[in-house]
Design a protein around this motif. Structure first.
Motif, PDB file in Angstrom:
ATOM      1  N   GLU A   1       0.836  -1.210   0.000  1.00 17.13           N
ATOM      2  CA  GLU A   1       0.000   0.000   0.000  1.00 17.13           C
ATOM      3  C   GLU A   1       0.867   1.254   0.000  1.00 17.13           C
ATOM      4  N   LEU A   2       1.910   1.240   0.836  1.00 13.74           N
ATOM      5  CA  LEU A   2       2.778   2.419   0.926  1.00 13.74           C
ATOM      6  C   LEU A   2       3.470   2.700  -0.402  1.00 13.74           C
ATOM      7  N   PHE A   3       3.859   1.605  -1.087  1.00 15.05           N
ATOM      8  CA  PHE A   3       4.579   1.791  -2.348  1.00 15.05           C
ATOM      9  C   PHE A   3       3.691   2.414  -3.429  1.00 15.05           C
TER      10      PHE A   3
ATOM     11  N   GLN B   1      12.434   6.992  -0.199  1.00 14.28           N
ATOM     12  CA  GLN B   1      11.868   7.814   0.872  1.00 14.28           C
ATOM     13  C   GLN B   1      11.486   6.946   2.073  1.00 14.28           C
ATOM     14  N   LEU B   2      10.840   5.806   1.783  1.00  8.28           N
ATOM     15  CA  LEU B   2      10.427   4.911   2.871  1.00  8.28           C
ATOM     16  C   LEU B   2      11.641   4.385   3.629  1.00  8.28           C
ATOM     17  N   MET B   3      12.677   4.036   2.878  1.00  4.33           N
ATOM     18  CA  MET B   3      13.890   3.494   3.486  1.00  4.33           C
ATOM     19  C   MET B   3      14.592   4.544   4.339  1.00  4.33           C
TER      20      MET B   3
ATOM     21  N   PRO C   1      20.985  -8.551   2.011  1.00  2.00           N
ATOM     22  CA  PRO C   1      20.934  -8.228   0.580  1.00  2.00           C
ATOM     23  C   PRO C   1      19.672  -7.512   0.103  1.00  2.00           C
ATOM     24  N   GLY C   2      18.668  -7.364   0.975  1.00  2.00           N
ATOM     25  CA  GLY C   2      17.406  -6.759   0.535  1.00  2.00           C
ATOM     26  C   GLY C   2      17.175  -5.374   1.122  1.00  2.00           C
ATOM     27  N   ASN C   3      15.908  -4.981   1.149  1.00  2.00           N
ATOM     28  CA  ASN C   3      15.561  -3.648   1.659  1.00  2.00           C
ATOM     29  C   ASN C   3      15.807  -3.515   3.157  1.00  2.00           C
TER      30      ASN C   3
ATOM     31  N   GLY D   1      19.053  -2.289   3.304  1.00  2.00           N
ATOM     32  CA  GLY D   1      19.037  -0.863   2.936  1.00  2.00           C
ATOM     33  C   GLY D   1      18.684   0.004   4.133  1.00  2.00           C
ATOM     34  N   ASP D   2      17.685  -0.440   4.906  1.00  2.00           N
ATOM     35  CA  ASP D   2      17.340   0.291   6.140  1.00  2.00           C
ATOM     36  C   ASP D   2      18.573   0.380   7.049  1.00  2.00           C
ATOM     37  N   GLY D   3      19.335  -0.716   7.099  1.00  2.00           N
ATOM     38  CA  GLY D   3      20.520  -0.756   7.957  1.00  2.00           C
ATOM     39  C   GLY D   3      21.585   0.243   7.516  1.00  2.00           C
TER      40      GLY D   3
ATOM     41  N   LEU E   1      19.856  -7.832   8.622  1.00  2.00           N
ATOM     42  CA  LEU E   1      20.092  -8.886   7.624  1.00  2.00           C
ATOM     43  C   LEU E   1      18.825  -9.189   6.822  1.00  2.00           C
ATOM     44  N   PHE E   2      17.770  -9.555   7.532  1.00  2.00           N
ATOM     45  CA  PHE E   2      16.521  -9.920   6.840  1.00  2.00           C
ATOM     46  C   PHE E   2      15.321  -9.311   7.546  1.00  2.00           C
ATOM     47  N   GLY E   3      14.341  -8.925   6.753  1.00  2.00           N
ATOM     48  CA  GLY E   3      13.083  -8.440   7.303  1.00  2.00           C
ATOM     49  C   GLY E   3      11.970  -9.410   6.962  1.00  2.00           C
ATOM     50  N   PHE E   4      10.851  -8.853   6.525  1.00  2.00           N
ATOM     51  CA  PHE E   4       9.683  -9.726   6.370  1.00  2.00           C
ATOM     52  C   PHE E   4       9.712 -10.627   5.134  1.00  2.00           C
ATOM     53  N   SER E   5      10.714 -10.482   4.267  1.00  2.00           N
ATOM     54  CA  SER E   5      10.788 -11.395   3.116  1.00  2.00           C
ATOM     55  C   SER E   5      11.672 -12.600   3.382  1.00  2.00           C
ATOM     56  N   PHE E   6      12.132 -12.743   4.619  1.00  2.00           N
ATOM     57  CA  PHE E   6      12.961 -13.908   4.950  1.00  2.00           C
ATOM     58  C   PHE E   6      12.136 -15.183   4.825  1.00  2.00           C
ATOM     59  N   LYS E   7      12.719 -16.155   4.138  1.00  2.00           N
ATOM     60  CA  LYS E   7      12.047 -17.457   4.020  1.00  2.00           C
ATOM     61  C   LYS E   7      12.991 -18.542   4.529  1.00  2.00           C
ATOM     62  N   PRO E   8      12.622 -19.185   5.644  1.00  2.00           N
ATOM     63  CA  PRO E   8      13.506 -20.227   6.162  1.00  2.00           C
ATOM     64  C   PRO E   8      13.577 -21.419   5.213  1.00  2.00           C
TER      65      PRO E   8
ATOM     66  N   GLU F   1      25.413 -19.456   3.507  1.00  2.00           N
ATOM     67  CA  GLU F   1      26.287 -18.277   3.545  1.00  2.00           C
ATOM     68  C   GLU F   1      25.996 -17.344   4.727  1.00  2.00           C
ATOM     69  N   PHE F   2      24.757 -17.418   5.269  1.00  2.00           N
ATOM     70  CA  PHE F   2      24.409 -16.532   6.384  1.00  2.00           C
ATOM     71  C   PHE F   2      24.302 -17.263   7.721  1.00  2.00           C
ATOM     72  N   SER F   3      24.340 -18.601   7.678  1.00  2.00           N
ATOM     73  CA  SER F   3      24.033 -19.336   8.913  1.00  2.00           C
ATOM     74  C   SER F   3      25.085 -19.092  10.004  1.00  2.00           C
TER      75      SER F   3
HETATM   76  N1  LIG Z   1       7.246   0.329   4.579  1.00  2.00           N
HETATM   77  C1  LIG Z   1       8.276   0.142   5.299  1.00  2.00           C
HETATM   78  O1  LIG Z   1       8.188   0.268   6.490  1.00  2.00           O
HETATM   79  C2  LIG Z   1       9.542  -0.199   4.678  1.00  2.00           C
HETATM   80  C3  LIG Z   1      10.205  -1.371   4.949  1.00  2.00           C
HETATM   81  N2  LIG Z   1      11.354  -1.708   4.371  1.00  2.00           N
HETATM   82  C4  LIG Z   1      12.152  -2.801   4.811  1.00  2.00           C
HETATM   83  O2  LIG Z   1      12.137  -3.763   3.777  1.00  2.00           O
HETATM   84  C5  LIG Z   1      12.100  -5.047   4.354  1.00  2.00           C
HETATM   85  C6  LIG Z   1      11.647  -6.046   3.345  1.00  2.00           C
HETATM   86  O3  LIG Z   1      12.543  -5.938   2.270  1.00  2.00           O
HETATM   87  P1  LIG Z   1      12.713  -7.066   1.161  1.00  2.00           P
HETATM   88  O4  LIG Z   1      13.755  -6.609   0.205  1.00  2.00           O
HETATM   89  O5  LIG Z   1      11.382  -7.416   0.626  1.00  2.00           O
HETATM   90  O6  LIG Z   1      13.223  -8.320   1.948  1.00  2.00           O
HETATM   91  P2  LIG Z   1      14.331  -8.635   3.039  1.00  2.00           P
HETATM   92  O7  LIG Z   1      15.247  -7.486   3.203  1.00  2.00           O
HETATM   93  O8  LIG Z   1      13.616  -9.124   4.247  1.00  2.00           O
HETATM   94  O9  LIG Z   1      15.108  -9.886   2.440  1.00  2.00           O
HETATM   95  C7  LIG Z   1      15.191 -10.186   1.042  1.00  2.00           C
HETATM   96  C8  LIG Z   1      16.537 -10.792   0.721  1.00  2.00           C
HETATM   97  O10 LIG Z   1      16.791 -11.862   1.618  1.00  2.00           O
HETATM   98  C9  LIG Z   1      17.108 -13.042   0.874  1.00  2.00           C
HETATM   99  N3  LIG Z   1      16.631 -14.193   1.649  1.00  2.00           N
HETATM  100  C10 LIG Z   1      15.366 -14.504   1.970  1.00  2.00           C
HETATM  101  N4  LIG Z   1      15.323 -15.642   2.687  1.00  2.00           N
HETATM  102  C11 LIG Z   1      16.607 -16.064   2.820  1.00  2.00           C
HETATM  103  C12 LIG Z   1      17.233 -17.206   3.418  1.00  2.00           C
HETATM  104  N5  LIG Z   1      16.522 -18.141   4.022  1.00  2.00           N
HETATM  105  N6  LIG Z   1      18.566 -17.313   3.418  1.00  2.00           N
HETATM  106  C13 LIG Z   1      19.326 -16.380   2.793  1.00  2.00           C
HETATM  107  N7  LIG Z   1      18.811 -15.292   2.142  1.00  2.00           N
HETATM  108  C14 LIG Z   1      17.461 -15.139   2.167  1.00  2.00           C
HETATM  109  C15 LIG Z   1      16.400 -12.850  -0.445  1.00  2.00           C
HETATM  110  O11 LIG Z   1      17.012 -13.621  -1.476  1.00  2.00           O
HETATM  111  C16 LIG Z   1      16.579 -11.358  -0.679  1.00  2.00           C
HETATM  112  O12 LIG Z   1      17.870 -11.092  -1.209  1.00  2.00           O
HETATM  113  C17 LIG Z   1      11.238  -4.867   5.558  1.00  2.00           C
HETATM  114  O13 LIG Z   1      11.389  -5.895   6.487  1.00  2.00           O
HETATM  115  C18 LIG Z   1      11.697  -3.519   6.063  1.00  2.00           C
HETATM  116  O14 LIG Z   1      12.821  -3.684   6.911  1.00  2.00           O
HETATM  117  C19 LIG Z   1      11.887  -0.943   3.246  1.00  2.00           C
HETATM  118  O15 LIG Z   1      12.988  -0.198   3.653  1.00  2.00           O
HETATM  119  C20 LIG Z   1      10.850   0.016   2.657  1.00  2.00           C
HETATM  120  C21 LIG Z   1      10.124   0.754   3.720  1.00  2.00           C
END
Ligand SMILES: NC(=O)C1=CN([C@@H]2O[C@H](COP(=O)(O)OP(=O)(O)OC[C@H]3O[C@@H](n4cnc5c(N)ncnc54)[C@H](O)[C@@H]3O)[C@@H](O)[C@H]2O)[C@H](O)CC1
Length: 207
Positions: free
Chosen positions: A56-58, A65-67, A94-96, A99-101, A163-170, A175-177
């Motif tokens: 919704e925010l996007f 801006q969100l980051m 590696p994800g957003n 980026g927040d970090g 490291l990971f937010g809500f897109s983390f999938k166990p 490489e991260f363990s």
């Molecule tokens: N609206 C807001 O408040 C905002 C929130 N933000 C932050 O964005 C993250 C979600 O970002 P996203 O890029 O979708 O995902 P992640 O950073 O959580 O991770 C994706 C990244 O991780 C890799 N990955 C996933 N699972 C695994 C795994 N099991 N092992 C290793 N690697 C894994 C995947 O391949 C991707 O590379 C949210 O939580 C907020 O923190 C934004 O800043 C926008 C504003």
């Protein structure tokens, strides 16, 4: 007016060592609405709700801006909760969330902290490249390897887990363990941006 600062940000403080989870701050847009309506009780989002809110925010705001707001909110929360913990290691994924970090590290530096960054997997995307460049311009050191347990315990007074937010999938990829296992065992306090990285069921965060 603290809720205004933290409007898009969400941070959870998490002591990995004793699994004592404390959610110090968690403000998102609609929580702010609750606060404005007089209900001061925070409500935590489940993974699916957080993803939906993000979508919704996007529709209205750009990711930069969100980051920026998320990273600033986290740095502000850390400055409030950990005013004396100047030696901060920011662990960037590696994800957003990563980026927040990076944004958080930059603001911490401006607040007088001495952040260092570990950023092992850097996607070739202009957004992350620019954020990295900005940190370099702020003379924030980037580590070439993750500190060993002893160094983590003694050199740093705070770890920011981006490291990971809500897109983390166990499960956690290999490489991260080791990084996550070291963070789990450290005695240094660890603040997670959004959910604690590597949490098996992100919906646990709702509790
Ligand atoms: N609206 C807001 O408040 C905002 C929130 N933000 C932050 O964005 C993250 C979600 O970002 P996203 O890029 O979708 O995902 P992640 O950073 O959580 O991770 C994706 C990244 O991780 C890799 N990955 C996933 N699972 C695994 C795994 N099991 N092992 C290793 N690697 C894994 C995947 O391949 C991707 O590379 C949210 O939580 C907020 O923190 C934004 O800043 C926008 C504003």
């Amino acid at each position: 007016m603290r809720s205004a600062i933290c409007v898009f940000g969400k941070i959870s403080t998490f002591n990995f060592a004793n699994s004592n989870q404390i959610f110090g701050h968690s403000q998102r847009v609609w929580q702010t609405r609750l606060i404005h309506s007089g209900n001061m009780q925070p409500r935590y989002l489940k993974q699916a709700e957080a993803i939906k809110l993000d979508e919704e925010l996007f529709n209205y705001f750009g990711v930069e801006q969100l980051m920026e707001l998320a990273g600033l909110s986290c740095a502000s929360a850390i400055a409030e909760e950990y005013p004396e913990s100047k030696n901060v290691l920011v662990v960037v994924g590696p994800g957003n969330n990563g980026g927040d970090g990076l944004v958080c590290a930059r603001h911490l530096k401006m607040f007088g902290y001495l952040p260092e960054i570990f950023y092992p997997k850097r996607p070739a995307k202009i957004l992350y490249e620019n954020l990295t460049k900005q940190c370099e311009l702020f003379e924030i050191p980037f580590l070439s390897s993750f500190p060993a347990q002893e160094e983590l315990n003694t050199k740093y007074s705070l770890i920011v887990d981006a490291l990971f937010g809500f897109s983390f999938k166990p499960p956690i990829r290999q490489e991260f363990s080791e990084i996550i296992n070291t963070m789990i065992q450290t005695s240094t306090p660890c603040c997670s941006i959004d959910i604690p990285s590597g949490i098996i069921n992100p919906d646990l965060n709702a509790n």
